[in-house]
Design an enzyme around this catalytic site. Structure first.
Site, mmCIF file in Angstrom:
data_model
loop_
_atom_site.group_PDB
_atom_site.id
_atom_site.type_symbol
_atom_site.label_atom_id
_atom_site.label_comp_id
_atom_site.label_asym_id
_atom_site.label_seq_id
_atom_site.Cartn_x
_atom_site.Cartn_y
_atom_site.Cartn_z
ATOM 1 N N LYS A 176 -11.368 20.745 10.843
ATOM 2 C CA LYS A 176 -12.198 21.037 12.021
ATOM 3 C C LYS A 176 -12.080 22.528 12.341
ATOM 4 C CE LYS A 176 -13.897 19.071 16.194
ATOM 5 N NZ LYS A 176 -13.832 17.963 17.155
ATOM 6 N N GLU A 220 -6.376 -3.041 0.057
ATOM 7 C CA GLU A 220 -6.755 -4.032 1.057
ATOM 8 C C GLU A 220 -8.050 -4.774 0.713
ATOM 9 O OE1 GLU A 220 -5.652 -1.039 1.576
ATOM 10 O OE2 GLU A 220 -4.366 -0.903 3.340
ATOM 11 N N THR A 236 0.847 -1.191 0.000
ATOM 12 C CA THR A 236 0.000 0.000 0.000
ATOM 13 C C THR A 236 0.878 1.234 0.000
ATOM 14 O OG1 THR A 236 -0.072 0.124 2.392
ATOM 15 C CG2 THR A 236 -1.801 -1.145 1.317
ATOM 16 N N TRP A 256 -17.119 20.298 11.438
ATOM 17 C CA TRP A 256 -16.354 19.617 10.402
ATOM 18 C C TRP A 256 -16.627 20.232 9.034
ATOM 19 C CZ3 TRP A 256 -12.610 16.749 12.090
ATOM 20 C CH2 TRP A 256 -12.732 16.025 13.287
#
Lengths: 536, 536
Positions: free
Chosen positions: B443, B332, B185, B448
């Site tokens: 944030k 994955e 990865t 958010w």
């Protein structure tokens, strides 16, 4: 080197949880005792949860068997979900077996509960019920029911159970090889043999049926399984449809041409599957003006399987604007094994020939044609018995007596091969063509004659509706073909001339028997065993 | 109760044996050192058998690792077949890693042989090769090669090996959980982590990609994997294509708009897949008159994945008559996990919204959005981290130090869930919508802000080609969004006004940085880690 992927078992939980979560709004039209009703997968799964709760309340333990005795109805589909979805094993009893055979399979499977369609109560109640059955649950319209059947307590599906529905995710097997269902093969010799499907095999087969080049079952389809749900999981169409989120239309008992046409039109059916006779009858009804072809306008693909389809039937369907999909299968193969989709880039002649063959193997399957223990060349001419191997093919029959089924399998190259009993050729592109059943080949003067080829030629004659060719003993030639036909306004001499223009003269049957109907087995195949008994 | 189905392992043997047997005549167009060549699967498998024979001759044992360092070429595809087809494990080295990272992954995997594209020899030869590598085999046009690289013997792919090709069926794993491949990865923190695919996971995922409602990869397709073959098995498209018998077109290094258009037109490509930037560049080149839209006339579906695609890109592709297929995946997850195909029977607005989402889970996968350890409601509004579970999702990373990856998984309900690091919503129909990467959420003043949403709005402005929004520390609001954009003839005030019409005023970035190009990671994603380093 071992990979570390999640040890998630393959199983029906992936089918059920997926359908319930993603496709709750999809409409489904389900035949039942009270006629067809339109509902949604959301509602259907809610009903399956109620039924599952009731099964649990009966004290069943994981792995216990629950049977059905029903046509293609809403309640049968509920059992398809609630039984394996509760860790139980679904035994779909073949309603066309004799009472004695039904009792045998119920005892052999050890069924503890049976769900019975009220319309079949006369047949069911005549069965001498084995002691293993504790509960018989009847659904549908019926006035009188006894309190007991054998040792079993009889109740109605609609009786209030007072138990809460199953909650949470559906049953996830600890081992993907756990059984999810049992189906008995309709063998023409001996007692029926038990094929036990696993969560793994059913999932793999259903996923494979959703392939773009197999049946392409899709969320955009409306699937009508005409093939009975008591026969090889209705060719696994219900589970494949739930996996894909395809809408389902279940016809209940209405599999006559008029009933099917109504069912197709009402549900907007795009995909259906049945044995050749069903489609031949439908085509004939359209031809006779008994069925309006507009009733079939939503239909895109019709699968023909269970017996070999004639080229005549394939072209008649194509003329109605429907794509015929010829397929081959066996209860032992979950059941679809071969699909006759034409190869890409094929010329018209190759495409047409491939569509009338039994097809190529689905992903996961390996096959060979074996003659005298040696694989035959893939030349489209050499014949051999079809043998199949793969992760959704049986390795053995459940509970068979030692040695009783040893001749059904051979070991070779580290694989176990199922002997199908079909004699075939395989061509360079992998297309399998059925020559005959091993036991139906006619051996005349040392040469083989294919009964299937003669039948297909006969079916191409406009006056012939059904045809079955069998071998009868002959003092001079060892065996000779005999044709049993259903036909109008034609005589044996005319049919002999017709055949002589198409096959070598020595293959033309000497005898023709004209009958009102060719006898069929419990799953709609020509009953050649019975014919041989009658005419040999 | 256990079923008795054949214990046939799922694996690449089923893919290879099938393709070689059934699809030998199918044409394939394969880029390589000598330019694209047209061949057939029959010929390709013959070459793979020669390569497999040579690998065996090198003394490799089952489970040993063979690496590739190559773009999407014929020789890379030969390794895709010959390596796992010989019981070896294919490590596809990411050619965009640094020399130090390459050496790390080669040593970590324990590669014994490496196949290198001559065009990449400058990068490869600069790697300080670990001692595990015994053979470096170089293919393509190169005048001079050293005899040794580190301890490894260097040879040419075309050197006569004098060994016979592999015969008989391809390698059939004794255990379907045996490794077939390794991919590292491209994590932006720490060393790359090893994902090891099994024969089972690759087969299941490839079969699933052939589904009518997933990518519908079919024998009738011509598939061009633009996504690199060194990245997550090129999204498993090569194996899915071999399974389906789809023709393959490999573009080698030609992934610029003109190169792709040529490639698509020459091969009659119907299906391709790449990150958004590739398609955005192609669309822009058509718009600028640099690419003739007729060159794209055979293209039916284009998959967009790796990063979230903007609605602008989706509609631009649709305007070219191409169906955009938005997908989400992770190395994955083998890697495709979600596909944004619209639901059946959906109204136009629902269909459009679903197509721009990250999609619904493929069959076999289970997912949830988790906020503070609790699954968020499926209401399309509640946010949580996306967690995934299923038979083709990793349960662990290979050879990770104890505890180093413990925070990547959680156990719940008897399942192991991969924490994806993506913050999402899930709606009633199961569609997942990406809000942000966990670490990219901004944030601001306790609220958010989704960087992805701001980027998508910016990309809808006709003057903006690329946009990346990151969080920068702010003394008053804790964090504030900063936009890094590639744009022509527009200033920050104009972009602020544009955004203010579309999002709450407090979400509009205070700072805009205009750059020539947004830095990307080794697999083409926005490199926000680097941006944060530059602008924080």
């Amino acid at each position: 080197m071992r990979a570390v992927m999640q040890p998630e078992p393959l199983g029906l939980h992936q089918v059920f949880d997926r359908c319930e979560t993603l496709f709750a709004d999809r409409p489904v039209v389900l035949g039942g005792a009270a006629g067809p009703t339109t509902t949604t997968y959301g509602e259907l799964f809610a009903q399956a949860r109620a039924f599952a709760g009731r099964l649990t309340e009966l004290g069943l333990r994981a792995g216990d068997r629950v049977a059905t005795f029903a046509p293609n109805t809403r309640e049968h589909l509920l059992a398809y979900v609630a039984v394996p979805g509760s860790g139980l094993v679904l035994h779909t009893v073949n309603i066309r077996l004799s009472g004695k055979e039904i009792a045998y399979t119920v005892e052999h499977a050890g069924d503890r509960v049976v769900l019975v369609d009220a319309a079949l109560w006369p047949e069911w109640s005549a069965v001498a019920l084995p002691a293993c059955v504790e509960h018989v649950i009847v659904y549908g319209d019926i006035a009188e029911l006894p309190e007991r059947h054998g040792n079993a307590v009889v109740s109605r599906f609609t009786d209030p159970s007072g138990v809460p529905p199953r909650e949470g995710p559906w049953y996830r097997p600890a081992d993907e090889n756990e059984a999810s269902g049992i189906c008995y093969t309709s063998g023409t010799t001996g007692w029926p043999k038990a094929v036990v499907y696993s969560h793994r095999s059913v999932y793999l087969h259903a996923l494979t049926l959703c392939g773009a080049d197999t049946f392409a079952i899709s969320e955009h389809d409306v699937v009508c399984p005409v093939v009975p749900m008591f026969h090889a999981n209705s060719w696994n169409l219900p589970y494949a449809s739930l996996l894909a989120g395809a809408s389902l239309v279940l016809p209940a008992q209405r599999t006559d041409p008029a009933g099917l046409a109504e069912c197709f039109a009402a549900g907007g059916v795009t995909f259906s599957a049945a044995v050749p006779t069903v489609w031949a009858n439908l085509v004939a009804a359209v031809g006779a003006g008994e069925v309006d072809p507009n009733a079939l306008s939503s239909v895109q693909r019709l699968v023909i399987g269970g017996s070999a389809a004639s080229e005549t039937l394939l072209s008649e369907l194509a003329e109605l604007g429907i794509e015929p999909v010829h397929a081959w299968g066996m209860t032992e193969c979950s059941p679809v094994g071969l699909i006759a989709n034409p190869p890409a880039d094929a010329e018209a002649a190759v495409a047409a020939a491939s569509k009338s063959s039994q097809g190529r193997p689905m992903p996961g399957l390996d096959l060979r044609a074996v003659e005298d223990g040696v694989p035959a060349p893939r030349d489209g001419a050499s014949i051999g018995e079809l043998q199949i191997s793969g992760p959704y093919v049986v390795a053995d029959y459940y509970g068979a007596e030692a040695g009783a089924v040893a001749d059904k399998f051979v070991e070779h190259g580290g694989k176990r091969w199922l002997r199908t009993g079909d004699v075939v050729t395989v061509d360079e592109r992998g297309y399998v063509r059925l020559v005959d059943r091993t036991k139906d080949l006619v051996k005349s003067g040392g040469e083989w004659i294919s009964s299937v080829a003669l039948e297909n030629h006969l079916l191409a004659h406009p006056a012939v509706q059904e045809a079955a060719v069998i071998a009868v003993p002959d003092p001079k030639w060892e065996e000779r073909p005999l044709a049993v036909v259903v036909a109008r306004d034609v005589d044996a001499a005319q049919l002999r001339d017709f055949l002589a223009a198409r096959v070598p003269r020595w293959q033309v049957p000497d005898r023709f028997e004209f009958v009102a109907e060719v006898p069929k087995t419990s799953v709609g195949k020509l009953d050649k065993k019975r014919l041989r008994g009658e005419y040999a």
